[in-house]
Design an enzyme around this catalytic site. Structure first.
Site, PDB file in Angstrom:
ATOM      1  CD  GLU A  83       7.123 -18.423 -16.191  1.00 21.64           C
ATOM      2  OE1 GLU A  83       6.062 -18.669 -17.152  1.00 21.64           O
ATOM      3  OE2 GLU A  83       6.537 -16.979 -16.515  1.00 21.64           O
ATOM      4  CD  GLU A  86       5.718 -12.391 -20.800  1.00 23.80           C
ATOM      5  OE1 GLU A  86       4.864 -11.727 -21.391  1.00 23.80           O
ATOM      6  OE2 GLU A  86       5.736 -13.303 -19.589  1.00 23.80           O
ATOM      7  NE  ARG A 141       3.384  -0.632  -5.166  1.00 24.56           N
ATOM      8  CZ  ARG A 141       4.192  -0.341  -3.815  1.00 24.56           C
ATOM      9  NH1 ARG A 141       5.248   0.460  -3.154  1.00 24.56           N
ATOM     10  NH2 ARG A 141       4.036  -1.278  -3.938  1.00 24.56           N
ATOM     11  CE  LYS A 172       1.065  -7.984 -14.665  1.00 23.61           C
ATOM     12  NZ  LYS A 172       2.006  -8.905 -14.500  1.00 23.61           N
ATOM     13  CE  LYS A 185       7.866 -14.108 -17.902  1.00 22.61           C
ATOM     14  NZ  LYS A 185       6.801 -14.634 -17.495  1.00 22.61           N
ATOM     15  CB  CYS A 221      -1.316   0.148   1.281  1.00 22.65           C
ATOM     16  SG  CYS A 221      -1.939  -1.137   0.775  1.00 22.65           S
ATOM     17  CG  ASN A 281       2.685  -1.365   3.054  1.00 26.71           C
ATOM     18  OD1 ASN A 281       2.383  -2.100   2.230  1.00 26.71           O
ATOM     19  ND2 ASN A 281       3.967  -1.329   2.301  1.00 26.71           N
ATOM     20  N   GLY A 282       1.319  -3.779   4.740  1.00 26.11           N
ATOM     21  CA  GLY A 282       1.835  -4.828   5.355  1.00 26.11           C
ATOM     22  C   GLY A 282       0.555  -6.437   5.823  1.00 26.11           C
ATOM     23  CD1 TRP A 309      -3.272  -3.120  -5.154  1.00 26.05           C
ATOM     24  CD2 TRP A 309      -2.296  -4.863  -4.931  1.00 26.05           C
ATOM     25  NE1 TRP A 309      -2.678  -4.385  -6.369  1.00 26.05           N
ATOM     26  CE2 TRP A 309      -2.944  -4.937  -5.504  1.00 26.05           C
ATOM     27  CE3 TRP A 309      -1.977  -5.594  -2.989  1.00 26.05           C
ATOM     28  CZ2 TRP A 309      -1.990  -6.720  -6.122  1.00 26.05           C
ATOM     29  CZ3 TRP A 309      -2.010  -6.802  -3.573  1.00 26.05           C
ATOM     30  CH2 TRP A 309      -1.913  -7.560  -4.621  1.00 26.05           C
ATOM     31  CG  HIS A 347       9.905 -38.440 -29.374  1.00 29.87           C
ATOM     32  ND1 HIS A 347       9.616 -40.013 -29.833  1.00 29.87           N
ATOM     33  CD2 HIS A 347       9.845 -38.824 -28.400  1.00 29.87           C
ATOM     34  CE1 HIS A 347      10.347 -40.600 -28.983  1.00 29.87           C
ATOM     35  NE2 HIS A 347      10.425 -39.482 -28.205  1.00 29.87           N
TER      36      HIS A 347
END
Ligand code: AGP
Length: 611
Positions: free
Chosen positions: A484, A491, A27, A606, A488, A2, A100-101, A74, A507
């Site tokens: 993955e 993209e 953010r 996103k 990455k 936050c 925040n936390g 957030w 194969h």
């Protein structure tokens, strides 16, 4: 996660707070609020949604006063609503807190405070802090600083806090435990924030609190103490960054910043879910043991990177629980006529919680009578409304389009969920559970070790940045890492990359191997280490350049590697949480070498809200 801003001085607090909050809003926060103190009273305005909503509300209801705190939220506990937005007040409306936390023991404290007569008005963990400080002041008649000291002794978890009291118009108290707090050093005002961008309009001289420090901030003076109450000398740091760099905490791009936030993301995802006896509690999963015993099949559905965490989860769940697991791309799932009933459990994974295909899969599963648990990073997202249970990843906001810290957090959440199922179903003996949990607890420090390979990865990226194709291979959970790694790279660098099961190479895809094609091989996450080495030999024999992800001290790998990244030892099923990191960095640095912007790759969004 936050955004926090605090001001005390001779000016009106509100414009300073709003200006600071605007600098933190990049953010993508979900609600915002301010509290301003004036003549022994606190005045508060909060609104769900963008900061603009709060500003619109304030245009009718301007708040006067020279002390105040503001917050852009957030959400972690409770949906993004007006009532859950910060600041939170105590019952006497004398104490205001922004936080925040995550407070791990908020439930226990809340029950106690309710039994003492406090009334709560939100679902947040933060309100507990305001009520706790307020009750200490009422019962002991002590100062805000003394009460805050006493309260933090009772809090478990992570907290960056800023607190004011209606009757202390010249004092802000700020606390840092595992969550950043930056104090602004000026001669006539007191300023505090969770991030440097919020302070830059007023000062470039800041005092970043160290962990477990508390500051008493008055106009023109700052006193810093440790949690034991000893005064500590604080260092004033002069910030040279411009606003853009400050938003990224000095990193060149959000993606790199987020890669480096992974130790914290992983810590936060485990926070409050494992106790000292190695028992896993997932508050959000309220099915009884009988409900869980009734599950005869699990289906994992997701897209993109989330699909890869699901692939690793399939291995973990089957290994620990022996319940069969199917894995589906969410975009394919409902069109294949899957067999589901009330004995099926569907795990839907989406960091954004808004991916159209995954939401459709959830709705389809529910229509078929299956139970659905969602794994997501965004409180209040659509998936949280549709699923029966939600496991939040608590990775914090991710701005870079390429998922990085949310992927690691998903892997942690899914491993926890697999272990939780095994624990509840009695499928795992206590010693093995203990050992695995200890291995999970070691991960944040091990991630730091892997991040220290940055220089080596960057040098490798320079060497291969002009490659036309990249091949990534792995087996077991190492295959999820290979897929993955390839995603990455393609993209953000636009290099053609194939992620493959190493055993499948012969194969067909081995035809792509020619002189100097880089092949990334993940040698861990499988019991078939020898076979992986065999695959590496095969591609080397055809001229490939080998980039190997191997255990520390693996001499055989060293002999076969053009580039070797040595990984700290962990349990095989946990290796993706470490082994993906060099591949994230490789993709990032290759993109930079090619002059591309990793945060905003072409053609991608996103969250993908169309099917
Ligand atoms: C990951 O780097 C991608 N941007 C993308 O594949 C993403 O993982 C996918 O769109 C799924 O998103 P979700 O987790 O929000 O559902």
């Amino acid at each position: 996660m936050c955004g926090i801003v605090g001001y005390v001085g001779n000016e009106q607090a509100l414009p300073v707070l709003i200006q600071g909050m605007r600098q933190l809003e990049y953010r993508g926060y979900d609600s915002a609020g301010v509290t301003v103190g004036d003549k022994g009273e606190l005045h508060r305005v909060r609104r769900a949604g963008q900061l603009g909503n709060l500003e619109a509300a304030l245009s009718d209801d301007g708040l006067n006063g020279t002390i105040g705190i503001g917050h852009t939220r957030w959400a972690t506990h409770g949906a993004p609503t007006d009532a859950n937005a910060h600041p939170h007040l105590d019952s006497n409306r004398k104490v205001a807190v922004v936080h925040n936390g995550i407070i791990e023991n908020f439930d226990v404290l809340k029950k106690r405070l309710i039994s003492e007569g406090m009334e709560f008005h939100s679902e947040t963990d933060t309100e507990v802090i305001a009520q706790l400080i307020g009750s200490i002041i009422t019962s002991k008649g002590c100062s805000l600083l003394e009460a805050t000291f006493e309260a933090i002794g009772q809090l478990e978890g992570a907290f960056g806090l800023v607190v004011i009291h209606a009757d202390a118009p010249d004092t802000i108290v700020a606390v840092r435990q595992d969550s950043p707090i930056i104090v602004g050093a000026t001669s006539d005002a007191g300023l505090v924030a969770s991030g440097i961008p919020a302070l830059l309009a007023y000062t470039r001289d800041v005092v970043p609190l160290e962990n477990r420090q508390i500051a008493e901030i008055k106009p023109g003076s700052v006193r810093v103490m440790d949690f034991e109450g000893n005064d500590v000398a604080s260092e004033v740091v002069h910030v040279e960054w411009d606003l853009d760099a400050a938003e990224k905490s000095g990193y060149e791009d959000f993606m790199l910043k987020e890669i480096f936030e992974q130790p914290e993301a992983v810590r936060n995802t485990m926070r409050g879910r494992i106790d000292a006896q190695h028992h896993i509690t997932l508050d959000e999963v309220t099915w009884s043991r009988d409900d869980l015993l009734g599950i005869n099949k699990i289906v994992v559905v997701a897209c993109g990177t989330s699909f890869h965490s699901g692939m690793a989860a399939k291995h973990a769940i089957e290994h620990y629980t022996r319940i069969p697991v199917e894995l589906d791309l969410a975009s394919e799932f409902r069109y294949r006529g899957p067999v589901l009933d009330d004995q099926s459990l569907v795990i839907a994974i989406a960091q954004s919680g808004e991916t159209a295909d995954t939401l459709a899969a959830v709705r389809f599963a529910k229509e078929m009578g299956a139970k659905v648990v969602a794994i997501t990073n965004v409180v209040g997202s659509s998936i949280t409304r549709d699923a029966d249970a939600v496991l939040f990843t608590h990775a914090g906001p991710e701005i870079g389009v390429a998922a990085t810290k949310t992927f690691l957090a998903q892997l942690v959440a899914l491993n926890l969920f697999a272990l939780y199922l095994a624990q509840e179903l009695g499928m795992m003996d206590a010693a093995k559970l203990r050992e695995t949990i200890d291995a999970m607890r070691a991960l944040p420090d091990q991630i730091e070790e892997v991040l220290a390979l940055q220089g080596e990865v960057q040098r490798a990226a320079k060497r291969y940045a002009d490659a036309r194709d990249f091949i990534f291979i792995g087996r077991g959970v190492g295959m999820a890492v290979a897929l993955e790694g390839a995603l990455k790279l393609k993209e953000i660098s636009y290099i053609h990359a194939e992620g493959y099961a190493a055993g499948e190479l012969k194969h067909g895809a081995i035809a792509l191997i020619e002189e100097d094609v880089p092949v990334v091989a993940i040698l861990r996450g499988t019991t078939l280490y020898e076979k992986m080495l065999g695959n590496v030999q095969e591609v080397r024999a055809r001229g490939a350049q080998t980039i190997l992800i191997a255990p520390q001290g693996d001499e055989r790998a060293r002999l076969l590697a053009n580039e070797l990244f040595e990984m700290p030892v962990t349990k095989p099923l946990l290796t993706p949480i470490l082994d993906t990191i060099p591949l994230q960095m490789l993709a990032y640095f290759v993109a930079k070498e090619r002059g591309l912007s990793p945060d905003k790759p072409r053609n991608l969004a996103k969250s993908v809200t169309v099917e």
